[in-house]
Design a protein around this motif. Structure first.
Motif, mmCIF file in Angstrom:
data_model
loop_
_atom_site.group_PDB
_atom_site.id
_atom_site.type_symbol
_atom_site.label_atom_id
_atom_site.label_comp_id
_atom_site.label_asym_id
_atom_site.label_seq_id
_atom_site.Cartn_x
_atom_site.Cartn_y
_atom_site.Cartn_z
ATOM 1 N N SER A 4 0.937 -1.359 0.012
ATOM 2 C CA SER A 4 -0.148 0.031 0.005
ATOM 3 C C SER A 4 1.030 1.152 -0.071
ATOM 4 N N LEU A 5 1.955 1.257 0.919
ATOM 5 C CA LEU A 5 2.898 2.408 0.902
ATOM 6 C C LEU A 5 3.290 2.507 -0.422
ATOM 7 N N ILE A 6 4.065 1.405 -1.119
ATOM 8 C CA ILE A 6 4.510 1.567 -2.400
ATOM 9 C C ILE A 6 3.528 2.123 -3.388
ATOM 10 N N ASN A 7 2.518 1.728 -3.470
ATOM 11 C CA ASN A 7 1.541 2.304 -4.190
ATOM 12 C C ASN A 7 1.203 3.929 -4.044
ATOM 13 N N GLN A 8 0.945 4.280 -2.877
ATOM 14 C CA GLN A 8 1.099 5.528 -2.432
ATOM 15 C C GLN A 8 2.245 6.363 -2.853
ATOM 16 N N ALA A 9 3.671 5.814 -2.798
ATOM 17 C CA ALA A 9 4.692 6.409 -3.336
ATOM 18 C C ALA A 9 4.715 6.672 -4.686
ATOM 19 N N GLU A 10 4.387 5.263 -5.462
ATOM 20 C CA GLU A 10 4.121 5.856 -7.004
ATOM 21 C C GLU A 10 3.320 6.810 -7.308
ATOM 22 N N GLN A 11 2.240 7.010 -6.729
ATOM 23 C CA GLN A 11 1.228 8.003 -7.064
ATOM 24 C C GLN A 11 1.837 9.447 -6.516
ATOM 25 N N LEU A 12 2.620 9.418 -5.554
ATOM 26 C CA LEU A 12 3.366 10.792 -5.318
ATOM 27 C C LEU A 12 4.277 11.128 -6.267
ATOM 28 N N LEU A 13 5.080 10.096 -7.105
ATOM 29 C CA LEU A 13 6.145 10.532 -8.112
ATOM 30 C C LEU A 13 5.269 11.081 -9.307
ATOM 31 N N THR A 14 3.955 10.599 -9.457
ATOM 32 C CA THR A 14 3.356 11.178 -10.663
ATOM 33 C C THR A 14 2.919 12.614 -10.439
ATOM 34 N N GLN A 15 2.777 13.025 -9.151
ATOM 35 C CA GLN A 15 2.559 14.482 -8.946
ATOM 36 C C GLN A 15 3.700 15.392 -8.930
ATOM 37 N N CYS A 16 4.760 14.866 -9.010
ATOM 38 C CA CYS A 16 6.148 15.752 -8.868
ATOM 39 C C CYS A 16 6.566 16.039 -10.202
ATOM 40 N N ASN A 17 6.770 17.108 -10.584
ATOM 41 C CA ASN A 17 7.388 17.615 -12.000
ATOM 42 C C ASN A 17 8.738 17.685 -11.826
ATOM 43 N N VAL A 18 9.228 17.805 -10.655
ATOM 44 C CA VAL A 18 10.703 17.898 -10.494
ATOM 45 C C VAL A 18 11.316 17.066 -9.178
ATOM 46 N N CYS A 19 12.550 16.502 -9.210
ATOM 47 C CA CYS A 19 12.941 16.007 -8.145
ATOM 48 C C CYS A 19 14.514 16.358 -7.860
ATOM 49 N N ASN A 72 6.373 15.979 -2.005
ATOM 50 C CA ASN A 72 5.026 16.837 -2.407
ATOM 51 C C ASN A 72 4.086 16.914 -1.091
ATOM 52 N N GLY A 73 3.795 18.228 -0.716
ATOM 53 C CA GLY A 73 2.753 18.444 0.346
ATOM 54 C C GLY A 73 3.242 17.832 1.669
ATOM 55 N N GLY A 74 4.471 17.874 2.197
ATOM 56 C CA GLY A 74 4.978 16.816 3.291
ATOM 57 C C GLY A 74 5.337 15.534 3.347
ATOM 58 N N ASP A 75 4.945 14.858 2.095
ATOM 59 C CA ASP A 75 5.306 13.554 1.780
ATOM 60 C C ASP A 75 6.535 13.381 0.909
ATOM 61 N N SER A 76 7.162 12.343 1.253
ATOM 62 C CA SER A 76 8.605 12.389 0.350
ATOM 63 C C SER A 76 8.979 10.834 0.069
ATOM 64 N N VAL A 77 9.513 10.455 -1.106
ATOM 65 C CA VAL A 77 10.361 9.345 -1.367
ATOM 66 C C VAL A 77 11.738 9.527 -1.665
ATOM 67 N N THR A 78 12.455 9.006 -0.994
ATOM 68 C CA THR A 78 13.863 9.192 -1.154
ATOM 69 C C THR A 78 14.584 7.862 -1.592
#
Length: 140
Positions: A4-19, A72-78
């Motif tokens: 579930s967390l991996i799916n949320q992480a993948e969703q977050l990545l689609t919302q980020c134009n830059v990293c 994005n919005g306080g959430d992160s994937v490193t």
């Protein structure tokens, strides 16, 4: 590994134009820059465009170790892993065509034929996810 967390992480990545992308200098210091992903495969692989004459390319020629962070919005994937410099013309052409609008402005000396045009391919080894107060680090 929490699916579930991996799916949320993948969703977050689609919302980020830059990293942010980190490279390591010859002196062993991290260097952070901001890049726009051109393509992604989940949270495991990412492709970026840059110039062959840039500092980060010189760093990756010396050490493939890298880190990528999406926020994005306080959430992160490193993600930590390895960066490869791609020289394959077919891959470069395919990715250029995918983001022609953006890359054409940044490669004024011939577009995908510009000798400075370079693709970086990141492959993940470990990911740390912080989303909605949930925190987990895992190997990929």
């Amino acid at each position: 590994m929490n699916e579930s967390l991996i799916n949320q992480a993948e969703q977050l990545l689609t919302q980020c134009n830059v990293c942010t992308v980190a490279s390591v200098s010859k002196q062993g210091y991290p260097r952070i820059c901001v890049l726009m992903p051109i393509e992604a495969k989940g949270i495991k692989e990412f492709w970026f465009s840059t110039g062959t004459n840039g500092t980060k390319v010189k760093h990756f020629e010396n050490s493939c170790k890298s880190g990528v962070t999406f926020y994005n919005g306080g959430d992160s994937v490193t993600i930590t892993g390895n960066m490869e410099i791609v020289t394959d013309k077919a891959t470069k052409d395919r990715l250029f065509d995918k983001r022609r609008d953006f890359l054409g402005r940044h490669l004024p000396n011939g577009g995908k034929e510009d000798p400075n045009y370079c693709i970086l391919h990141f492959s993940a080894k470990e990911t740390t996810v912080y989303i909605d107060g949930k925190f987990e680090t895992f190997e990929i």
